[in-house]
Design an enzyme around this catalytic site. Sequence first.
Site, PDB file in Angstrom:
ATOM      1  CG  ASP A 254     -15.105  50.192  51.099  1.00 54.22           C
ATOM      2  OD1 ASP A 254     -14.506  50.899  50.285  1.00 54.22           O
ATOM      3  OD2 ASP A 254     -16.351  50.092  51.137  1.00 54.22           O
TER       4      ASP A 254
ATOM      5  CE1 TYR B 250     -22.121  50.919  51.930  1.00 55.48           C
ATOM      6  CE2 TYR B 250     -20.069  50.321  52.984  1.00 55.48           C
ATOM      7  CZ  TYR B 250     -20.812  50.485  51.841  1.00 55.48           C
ATOM      8  OH  TYR B 250     -20.243  50.207  50.628  1.00 55.48           O
TER       9      TYR B 250
ATOM     10  CE  LYS C 227     -17.599  52.820  49.187  1.00 60.64           C
ATOM     11  NZ  LYS C 227     -17.900  52.026  50.371  1.00 60.64           N
TER      12      LYS C 227
ATOM     13  CG  HIS D 215     -21.955  55.299  47.953  1.00 58.01           C
ATOM     14  ND1 HIS D 215     -22.136  55.051  49.286  1.00 58.01           N
ATOM     15  CD2 HIS D 215     -21.915  54.083  47.356  1.00 58.01           C
ATOM     16  CE1 HIS D 215     -22.202  53.749  49.483  1.00 58.01           C
ATOM     17  NE2 HIS D 215     -22.078  53.137  48.333  1.00 58.01           N
TER      18      HIS D 215
END
Length: 282
Positions: free
Chosen positions: A48, A53, A78, A111
């Site tokens: 994931d 990120y 996401k 997200h």
Amino acid sequence: MKKLTDFYELNNGVKIPCVGFGTWQTPDGETAVNSVKVALEVGYRHVDTAAVYGNEVSVGKAIAESGLRREDIFVTSKLWNKDRGYKSTFEAFDKTLERLGLDYLDLYLIHWPANKAQFENWDEINLESWRAMTELYKAGKIRAIGVSNFLPHHLESIVKTEVVPAINQIEFHPGFMQSETVKYCKEKGIVVEAWSPLGTGRMLSNETLLAIAAKYGVSVARLCIRWCLQNGTLPLPKSVTPSRIEENTHVFDFVISDEDMAAINAMAYCGGSGLDPDTVDF
Ligand code: A2P
């Protein structure tokens, strides 16, 4: 569930491995490449990540270097908040695929919901992102689409469109079970994924959890991951430490009793991210 590759079946028939390897707060570069590689070596088949990120390139590198077949790894990313909307969702998705070095995603999530504190037309914005994701799904670029951090009122319009989200990924750990959202998702056939199943590490020193974990001879981390599974949610534990990455796979060799499940489920709030989807300003 008996092993990492056992699966939940999504509402479109796609199978998703029952534990995913989380990468939130995993620094890009060597740390991300190595931790994802270790995860794949010890048996995780579900990774994931997210555009925000900042580690998609490294996650992609680890997948490419793992020697595993693409179809044997379930990859999620996401759509970040600044990319909400119809046209920008396509652009963001293309960039995500490019960074990961993949030609399709297994799962793509919105997200965070656009919320009423930020936008008067928050519902419309979410629907526009969803319309683009639906087209990408129908074009075969994504095997399943879903959302993250959506509360029931954020889902109300989307579940009435032609594609109902397959997943809602929410914060879920002892003391923070979001029962109303989980109940709503179960009723709509939406699988709930648990981010921060260890409360981003905050659960690990909790006295109640330490006492229960000791009874089974397991760590609090293993207890929390197992607890997610027994509650029917899909945990996404994160670690950059090889021994912990491996430790967190050992969640099929013990069963939490009904009594202990009830005790954990009854725990009061004992720490969490504090992020409320209705009020976050990002
Ligand atoms: P690290 O990444 O340094 O190994 P969550 O999955 O709830 O977000 O929690 C992630 C946090 O918990 C990270 O700080 C991670 O540390 C830590 N962690 C993950 N697994 C374990 C474990 N088995 N034992 C102790 N700490 C762990």
